[in-house]
Design a protein around this motif. Structure first.
Motif, mmCIF file in Angstrom:
data_model
loop_
_atom_site.group_PDB
_atom_site.id
_atom_site.type_symbol
_atom_site.label_atom_id
_atom_site.label_comp_id
_atom_site.label_asym_id
_atom_site.label_seq_id
_atom_site.Cartn_x
_atom_site.Cartn_y
_atom_site.Cartn_z
ATOM 1 N N LEU A 16 0.851 -1.239 -0.013
ATOM 2 C CA LEU A 16 -0.009 -0.033 -0.102
ATOM 3 C C LEU A 16 0.760 0.925 0.143
ATOM 4 C CD1 LEU A 16 -3.175 -0.140 0.477
ATOM 5 C CD2 LEU A 16 -2.936 0.291 2.873
ATOM 6 N N SER A 17 1.120 1.928 -1.008
ATOM 7 C CA SER A 17 1.831 3.263 -0.881
ATOM 8 C C SER A 17 1.335 4.062 0.348
ATOM 9 C CB SER A 17 1.165 4.533 -1.983
ATOM 10 O OG SER A 17 0.040 4.816 -1.948
ATOM 11 N N ALA A 18 2.341 4.876 0.386
ATOM 12 C CA ALA A 18 1.970 5.966 1.905
ATOM 13 C C ALA A 18 0.677 6.778 1.709
ATOM 14 C CB ALA A 18 2.696 6.882 2.092
ATOM 15 N N GLY A 19 0.260 7.272 0.176
ATOM 16 C CA GLY A 19 -1.418 8.476 0.024
ATOM 17 C C GLY A 19 -2.121 6.825 0.067
ATOM 18 N N ASP A 20 -1.881 5.796 -0.686
ATOM 19 C CA ASP A 20 -3.193 4.616 -0.274
ATOM 20 C C ASP A 20 -3.684 4.757 0.690
ATOM 21 O OD1 ASP A 20 -3.693 4.682 -3.227
ATOM 22 O OD2 ASP A 20 -2.131 3.189 -2.955
ATOM 23 N N ALA A 21 -2.187 4.335 1.620
ATOM 24 C CA ALA A 21 -2.109 4.287 3.343
ATOM 25 C C ALA A 21 -3.532 5.274 3.987
ATOM 26 C CB ALA A 21 -1.868 3.684 4.132
ATOM 27 N N GLU A 22 -3.173 6.647 3.611
ATOM 28 C CA GLU A 22 -3.659 8.063 4.136
ATOM 29 C C GLU A 22 -5.032 7.121 3.928
ATOM 30 O OE1 GLU A 22 -1.067 11.559 4.384
ATOM 31 O OE2 GLU A 22 -0.315 10.329 3.749
ATOM 32 N N GLY A 23 -5.090 7.671 2.742
ATOM 33 C CA GLY A 23 -6.676 7.709 1.878
ATOM 34 C C GLY A 23 -7.980 6.357 2.783
ATOM 35 N N VAL A 24 -6.986 5.675 2.926
ATOM 36 C CA VAL A 24 -7.831 4.866 3.571
ATOM 37 C C VAL A 24 -8.152 4.991 5.136
ATOM 38 C CG1 VAL A 24 -7.769 1.444 4.853
ATOM 39 C CG2 VAL A 24 -7.107 2.761 2.469
ATOM 40 N N LEU A 25 -6.670 5.009 5.628
ATOM 41 C CA LEU A 25 -7.250 5.554 6.963
ATOM 42 C C LEU A 25 -8.131 6.559 6.915
ATOM 43 C CD1 LEU A 25 -6.052 5.220 10.006
ATOM 44 C CD2 LEU A 25 -4.683 6.670 10.048
ATOM 45 N N ASP A 26 -8.644 7.589 6.349
ATOM 46 C CA ASP A 26 -9.184 8.845 6.233
ATOM 47 C C ASP A 26 -10.839 7.927 6.355
ATOM 48 O OD1 ASP A 26 -7.994 10.480 6.236
ATOM 49 O OD2 ASP A 26 -7.476 10.834 4.112
ATOM 50 N N GLU A 27 -11.102 6.631 5.000
ATOM 51 C CA GLU A 27 -12.058 5.852 5.194
ATOM 52 C C GLU A 27 -12.251 5.651 6.550
ATOM 53 O OE1 GLU A 27 -14.192 3.392 1.848
ATOM 54 O OE2 GLU A 27 -11.961 4.219 1.265
ATOM 55 N N ILE A 28 -11.942 5.019 6.722
ATOM 56 C CA ILE A 28 -12.375 3.924 8.113
ATOM 57 C C ILE A 28 -12.207 5.236 9.711
ATOM 58 C CG2 ILE A 28 -10.876 2.315 10.005
ATOM 59 C CD1 ILE A 28 -9.478 1.343 7.924
ATOM 60 N N SER A 29 -11.538 6.068 9.542
ATOM 61 C CA SER A 29 -12.270 7.020 10.163
ATOM 62 C C SER A 29 -12.945 7.789 10.802
ATOM 63 C CB SER A 29 -10.799 8.749 10.659
ATOM 64 O OG SER A 29 -9.227 7.814 10.370
ATOM 65 N N ALA A 30 -13.921 7.861 9.005
ATOM 66 C CA ALA A 30 -15.087 8.692 9.176
ATOM 67 C C ALA A 30 -15.526 7.755 9.745
ATOM 68 C CB ALA A 30 -14.906 8.885 7.987
ATOM 69 N N ALA A 31 -15.333 6.671 9.334
ATOM 70 C CA ALA A 31 -17.272 5.380 9.815
ATOM 71 C C ALA A 31 -16.901 4.991 11.370
ATOM 72 C CB ALA A 31 -16.293 4.273 9.230
ATOM 73 N N ARG A 32 -15.503 5.022 12.001
ATOM 74 C CA ARG A 32 -15.904 4.554 13.065
ATOM 75 C C ARG A 32 -15.194 5.238 14.076
ATOM 76 N NH1 ARG A 32 -16.056 -0.404 14.560
ATOM 77 N NH2 ARG A 32 -14.381 -1.814 13.838
ATOM 78 N N SER A 33 -15.371 6.719 13.266
ATOM 79 C CA SER A 33 -15.156 8.464 14.408
ATOM 80 C C SER A 33 -14.452 8.183 14.992
ATOM 81 C CB SER A 33 -16.610 7.739 15.264
ATOM 82 O OG SER A 33 -17.450 8.034 14.997
ATOM 83 N N TRP A 34 -13.095 8.493 14.551
ATOM 84 C CA TRP A 34 -11.832 8.070 15.407
ATOM 85 C C TRP A 34 -11.725 10.064 15.372
ATOM 86 C CZ3 TRP A 34 -9.325 3.256 12.963
ATOM 87 C CH2 TRP A 34 -9.738 2.023 13.677
ATOM 88 N N GLU A 35 -11.669 10.719 14.203
ATOM 89 C CA GLU A 35 -11.577 12.026 13.790
ATOM 90 C C GLU A 35 -10.916 12.860 15.210
ATOM 91 O OE1 GLU A 35 -14.060 11.142 12.948
ATOM 92 O OE2 GLU A 35 -14.448 11.365 10.912
ATOM 93 N N ALA A 36 -11.138 12.608 16.409
ATOM 94 C CA ALA A 36 -10.781 13.265 16.939
ATOM 95 C C ALA A 36 -9.322 12.516 18.288
ATOM 96 C CB ALA A 36 -11.887 13.758 18.885
#
Lengths: 168, 100
Positions: free
Chosen positions: A135-155
């Motif tokens: 997974l490229s670093a950019g793709d991994a960041e995109g994936v983490l954004d998606e998971i964070s939104a679903a998991r309410s991890w933003e804060a």
């Protein structure tokens, strides 16, 4: 191949981004021998009945065939919920290399209950997948954004720090 | 209750101290009692305030506070969770998992 046992929380996180290309669920199933306790599969079936992002993620896991399902007797000594309990018990019984769990509020207890298995969270596993080239670093960041939104991890400050680990 | 006490000196706005003194008169206490009670309640609330716990966690991840300080602020159970999360952020730990 190293054995990775997944708790419901971790495998659902990975599968939230199962539609992404490359997707972290497939990369994990390719890289590790993934074992799911029967209890976790039962929890996935419950979650799959909901018509939301978590439900879709649980269905995505259940649709895959390349993992092993194992039955375990729950260890009554662990003050953990059934899925975590089954995952910890299976990890200890099989001397698995890794246990994937995203229940941040019970990680201390999960960690203390493991004998020789390393505990990893999904953000850390994304760093690993990014370091090992899947997974490229950019793709991994995109994936983490998606998971964070679903998991309410933003804060969550752990997830924020894990993000900066991906950027390096 | 511990008898260990530390003498502290600090500056505060006049109005705040006047209000503390007024409350002390009403309660029949002294200024120190009012300030100590306020501080204790504030620290207890902080341990249950999610946003504040995340700030405390961030300070721990960045080595601005140690584990004992973390434990005194958020309690043993939460501190144990945050210690595992801090380990997840360690470059060496990620490298070791990547080698498996």
């Amino acid at each position: 191949m190293a054995v990775l046992i997944a708790d419901t929380s971790g495998v659902v996180s990975l599968a939230v981004a199962a539609e992404t290309d490359p997707d972290p669920l497939s990369l994990t199933l390719d890289r590790y021998d993934v074992f799911l306790p029967e209890t976790v599969v039962g929890e996935l079936r419950d979650i799959a009945s909901y018509d939301d992002g978590h439900g879709a993620a649980a269905r995505a896991v259940l649709d895959r065939a390349n993992y092993t399902v194992r039955a375990v007797d729950l260890d009554a000594e662990f003050p953990l919920d059934d899925g975590e309990n089954a995952a910890v018990t299976l990890a200890n019984e099989t001397d698995a290399e890794l246990l994937l769990c995203d229940e941040f509020n019970s990680l201390g207890l999960v960690h203390a209950s493991l004998a020789d298995t390393r505990l990893v969270t999904t953000p850390t596993l994304l760093s690993v997948l990014s370091r090992t080239g899947g997974l490229s670093a950019g793709d991994a960041e995109g994936v983490l954004d998606e998971i964070s939104a679903a998991r309410s991890w933003e804060a969550n400050s752990y997830v924020a720090r894990a993000r900066s680990l991906l950027e390096r | 209750m511990s008898s260990d006490k530390k003498r502290v000196q600090f500056r505060a706005p006049n109005r705040l101290i006047d209000r503390a003194d007024a409350l002390a008169s009403v309660l029949g206490e002294d200024r120190t009692d009012v300030l100590v009670t306020a501080l204790r309640e504030h620290l207890q609330e902080a341990a249950h305030d999610d946003a504040l716990v995340q700030e405390i966690a961030a300070a721990y991840y960045d080595d601005e506070i140690g584990y004992d300080q973390l434990k005194s602020l958020v309690g043993a159970e939460e501190a144990a969770n945050l210690r595992v999360l801090k380990q997840q952020l360690d470059e060496g730990f990620v490298d070791e998992v990547a080698e498996q």
